[in-house]
Design an enzyme around this catalytic site. Structure first.
Site, mmCIF file in Angstrom:
data_model
loop_
_atom_site.group_PDB
_atom_site.id
_atom_site.type_symbol
_atom_site.label_atom_id
_atom_site.label_comp_id
_atom_site.label_asym_id
_atom_site.label_seq_id
_atom_site.Cartn_x
_atom_site.Cartn_y
_atom_site.Cartn_z
ATOM 1 N N THR A 16 44.910 37.315 -52.872
ATOM 2 C CA THR A 16 44.523 38.328 -51.755
ATOM 3 C C THR A 16 43.306 38.963 -51.793
ATOM 4 O O THR A 16 42.693 39.709 -50.803
ATOM 5 C CB THR A 16 45.722 39.659 -51.867
ATOM 6 N N CYS A 133 28.296 33.880 -60.182
ATOM 7 C CA CYS A 133 27.947 33.782 -58.894
ATOM 8 C C CYS A 133 26.379 33.381 -58.698
ATOM 9 O O CYS A 133 25.880 32.651 -58.078
ATOM 10 C CB CYS A 133 28.452 34.602 -57.989
ATOM 11 N N SER A 163 29.813 41.795 -51.367
ATOM 12 C CA SER A 163 30.954 40.593 -51.475
ATOM 13 C C SER A 163 31.241 40.606 -52.903
ATOM 14 O O SER A 163 32.236 40.267 -53.270
ATOM 15 C CB SER A 163 31.134 39.604 -50.456
ATOM 16 N N GLY A 164 30.007 40.404 -53.800
ATOM 17 C CA GLY A 164 30.142 40.122 -55.017
ATOM 18 C C GLY A 164 30.826 40.815 -55.946
ATOM 19 O O GLY A 164 31.304 40.674 -57.040
ATOM 20 N N HIS A 246 23.964 35.887 -52.043
ATOM 21 C CA HIS A 246 23.168 36.311 -52.960
ATOM 22 C C HIS A 246 21.645 35.695 -52.578
ATOM 23 O O HIS A 246 21.812 34.334 -52.665
ATOM 24 C CB HIS A 246 23.442 35.945 -54.502
HETATM 25 N N1 LIG Z 1 33.153 38.165 -55.231
HETATM 26 C C1 LIG Z 1 32.511 37.366 -55.964
HETATM 27 O O1 LIG Z 1 31.369 36.959 -55.382
HETATM 28 C C2 LIG Z 1 32.667 36.619 -57.050
HETATM 29 C C3 LIG Z 1 31.850 35.970 -57.581
HETATM 30 C C4 LIG Z 1 32.398 35.066 -58.828
HETATM 31 C C5 LIG Z 1 33.429 35.456 -59.552
HETATM 32 N N2 LIG Z 1 33.929 36.518 -59.031
HETATM 33 C C6 LIG Z 1 35.151 37.146 -59.882
HETATM 34 O O2 LIG Z 1 36.440 36.633 -59.126
HETATM 35 C C7 LIG Z 1 37.519 37.758 -59.518
HETATM 36 C C8 LIG Z 1 37.932 38.518 -57.958
HETATM 37 O O3 LIG Z 1 36.764 38.683 -57.263
HETATM 38 P P1 LIG Z 1 37.099 39.349 -55.724
HETATM 39 O O4 LIG Z 1 35.675 39.575 -55.290
HETATM 40 O O5 LIG Z 1 37.816 38.276 -55.158
HETATM 41 O O6 LIG Z 1 37.837 40.608 -55.853
HETATM 42 P P2 LIG Z 1 38.891 41.294 -54.774
HETATM 43 O O7 LIG Z 1 38.256 41.061 -53.533
HETATM 44 O O8 LIG Z 1 38.586 42.875 -55.222
HETATM 45 O O9 LIG Z 1 40.150 40.950 -55.275
HETATM 46 C C9 LIG Z 1 40.946 40.990 -56.775
HETATM 47 C C10 LIG Z 1 41.832 40.256 -56.548
HETATM 48 O O10 LIG Z 1 42.534 40.386 -57.901
HETATM 49 C C11 LIG Z 1 43.839 40.986 -57.695
HETATM 50 N N3 LIG Z 1 44.385 41.976 -59.119
HETATM 51 C C12 LIG Z 1 43.553 43.169 -59.139
HETATM 52 N N4 LIG Z 1 44.336 43.539 -60.108
HETATM 53 C C13 LIG Z 1 45.348 42.894 -60.243
HETATM 54 C C14 LIG Z 1 46.597 43.087 -61.316
HETATM 55 N N5 LIG Z 1 46.726 44.100 -62.127
HETATM 56 N N6 LIG Z 1 47.523 41.995 -61.135
HETATM 57 C C15 LIG Z 1 47.272 40.885 -60.507
HETATM 58 N N7 LIG Z 1 46.614 40.779 -59.615
HETATM 59 C C16 LIG Z 1 45.502 41.698 -59.691
HETATM 60 C C17 LIG Z 1 43.829 41.739 -56.373
HETATM 61 O O11 LIG Z 1 45.169 41.755 -55.950
HETATM 62 P P3 LIG Z 1 45.512 42.923 -54.677
HETATM 63 O O12 LIG Z 1 45.252 42.592 -53.380
HETATM 64 O O13 LIG Z 1 46.991 43.072 -54.873
HETATM 65 O O14 LIG Z 1 45.057 44.236 -55.366
HETATM 66 C C18 LIG Z 1 43.111 40.727 -55.526
HETATM 67 O O15 LIG Z 1 43.777 39.614 -55.058
HETATM 68 C C19 LIG Z 1 36.829 38.875 -60.519
HETATM 69 O O16 LIG Z 1 37.090 38.442 -61.574
HETATM 70 C C20 LIG Z 1 35.236 38.512 -60.053
HETATM 71 O O17 LIG Z 1 34.404 38.879 -61.176
HETATM 72 C C21 LIG Z 1 33.813 36.990 -57.908
#
Ligand SMILES: NC(=O)c1ccc[n+]([C@@H]2O[C@H](COP(=O)([O-])OP(=O)(O)OC[C@H]3O[C@@H](n4cnc5c(N)ncnc54)[C@H](OP(=O)(O)O)[C@@H]3O)[C@@H](O)[C@H]2O)c1
Length: 337
Positions: A16, A133, A163-164, A246
């Protein structure tokens, strides 16, 4: 090791989130052979519906017993969840591709950008890590230059979109922008300072030496992916009020002399790279144009005359696609080859 099949059961932990949703779209777009998609998230999203190939799927709560029968588990739910649940997924027989920083520097875990070091995937023992990223965009462009002229030193400054940080940061930038344009006070939840109309030289937490963890990810991950510990890297990572993509100002010093035109020619045929570089016609990569694109864009390629063999570049990539979801799906594609 993944058994060859016609189609695979794929679980997405963090389905999600911004990255998880992008992963689902990219699996469909690239026709990845999925027999069943298992969307997992926190208890907050349990029971929510997610669309995949025109079907509604129900989000389940991430738990240790979610991975029975799963072939590939894409993790994107934060490092703590990866540390807790990825080993369970591996025990159940899945190959884990992890987007968090949890395992990236573990010597047993390959850290992969397929255009750069796809060969390292073969050495995995269940977990493969997706790099940071900002690092991904940079190494896709720098590896071909490194192969031609050996990079000795990299000085990088990033301009990273909100968004990062995840979905809450998108709301924070939008909310603060609207508030300020309506002469209201801003609310701060995600960042320690106002992000609207501002730049924050602060991504992830600070270490004792004054660098941030994000900056050290760029230093350490670049060396691991490029398989060259001798490259010196220094980084300043900055959060800017941009929603997606980025941008990076990158200065390199090479061992062998190489001209800006030679760099342009090398990058013109490099996998996953688009040279977009005609500044007199105002042509250079921009975040708003690169959003939604798969390739890493590079422009403003020019000699740095302040050092013997210096080149400056401007690199832009979509942090949610190549910086996260697309790179993970590309790794999965290599795993099933
Ligand atoms: N955004 C980027 O550009 C980027 C790039 C590289 C890596 N990442 C990494 O990818 C990951 C996610 O990033 P994102 O940007 O997609 O974050 P996000 O939009 O905040 O989404 C976080 C996701 O993790 C789930 N989550 C959070 N706490 C949880 C828990 N206790 N148990 C199970 N699921 C849980 C959330 O579920 P709910 O919706 O239920 O809260 C949601 O599906 C992070 O580790 C981040 O460092 C992100």
């Amino acid at each position: 090791m993944l058994k060859k099949k016609n189609a695979y059961v794929v679980a997405i932990a963090g389905a999600t989130g911004l990255v998880g949703r992008e992963m689902i779209d990219i699996l469909a777009e690239r026709n990845f052979p999925v027999s069943e998609l298992v969307p997992l998230a926190s208890e907050r999203s349990e029971g929510e519906r997610i669309q995949f190939r025109g079907k509604n799927l129900i989000v389940k709560r991430l738990a240790k017993d979610c991975f029975k029968g799963v072939d590939i588990a894409l993790f994107s739910a934060g490092a703590d969840r990866s540390l807790e649940f990825a080993p369970e997924a591996v025990k159940s027989g899945a190959v884990v591709i992890d987007n968090s920083s949890a395992f990236r520097m573990d010597p047993q875990v390959p850290l992969v950008v397929p255009e750069v070091n796809a060969h390292s995937i073969a050495a995995h023992t269940g977990i493969i890590a997706n790099p940071n990223c900002s690092t991904i965009g940079m190494v896709v462009v720098l590896k071909p230059i490194h192969d031609a002229a050996k990079i000795k030193r990299i000085v990088v400054t990033t301009f990273q979109s909100v968004s990062g940080t995840g979905k809450e940061a998108i709301d924070e930038l939008a909310g603060q922008t609207v508030a300020l344009l309506n002469f209201r006070d801003v609310e701060k939840k995600v960042y320690p300072h106002q992000i609207a109309f501002n730049c924050l030289p602060h991504i992830d937490s600070f270490l004792d030496d004054g660098y941030t963890k994000e900056e050290m990810k760029m230093v350490n991950e670049t060396r691991k992916i490029m398989e060259d510990e001798s490259i010196r890297v220094t980084a300043t990572t900055v959060r800017v009020p941009v929603f997606r993509c980025h941008s990076e100002s990158v200065n390199i010093e090479t061992e062998k002399e190489i001209s800006a035109n030679e760099v342009r020619a090398i990058l013109a045929t490099a996998p996953g790279v688009i040279v977009y570089d005609d500044p007199k016609k105002d042509i250079y990569p921009l975040a708003i144009d690169v959003a939604g694109k798969d390739e890493v864009y590079v422009g403003r390629i020019r000699a740095d005359d302040s050092i013997p063999n210096g080149i400056n570049l401007w690199i832009v990539s979509d942090n949610l696609r190549k910086g996260a979801a697309l790179n993970a799906v590309q790794i999965a594609e290599h795993c099933i080859k």
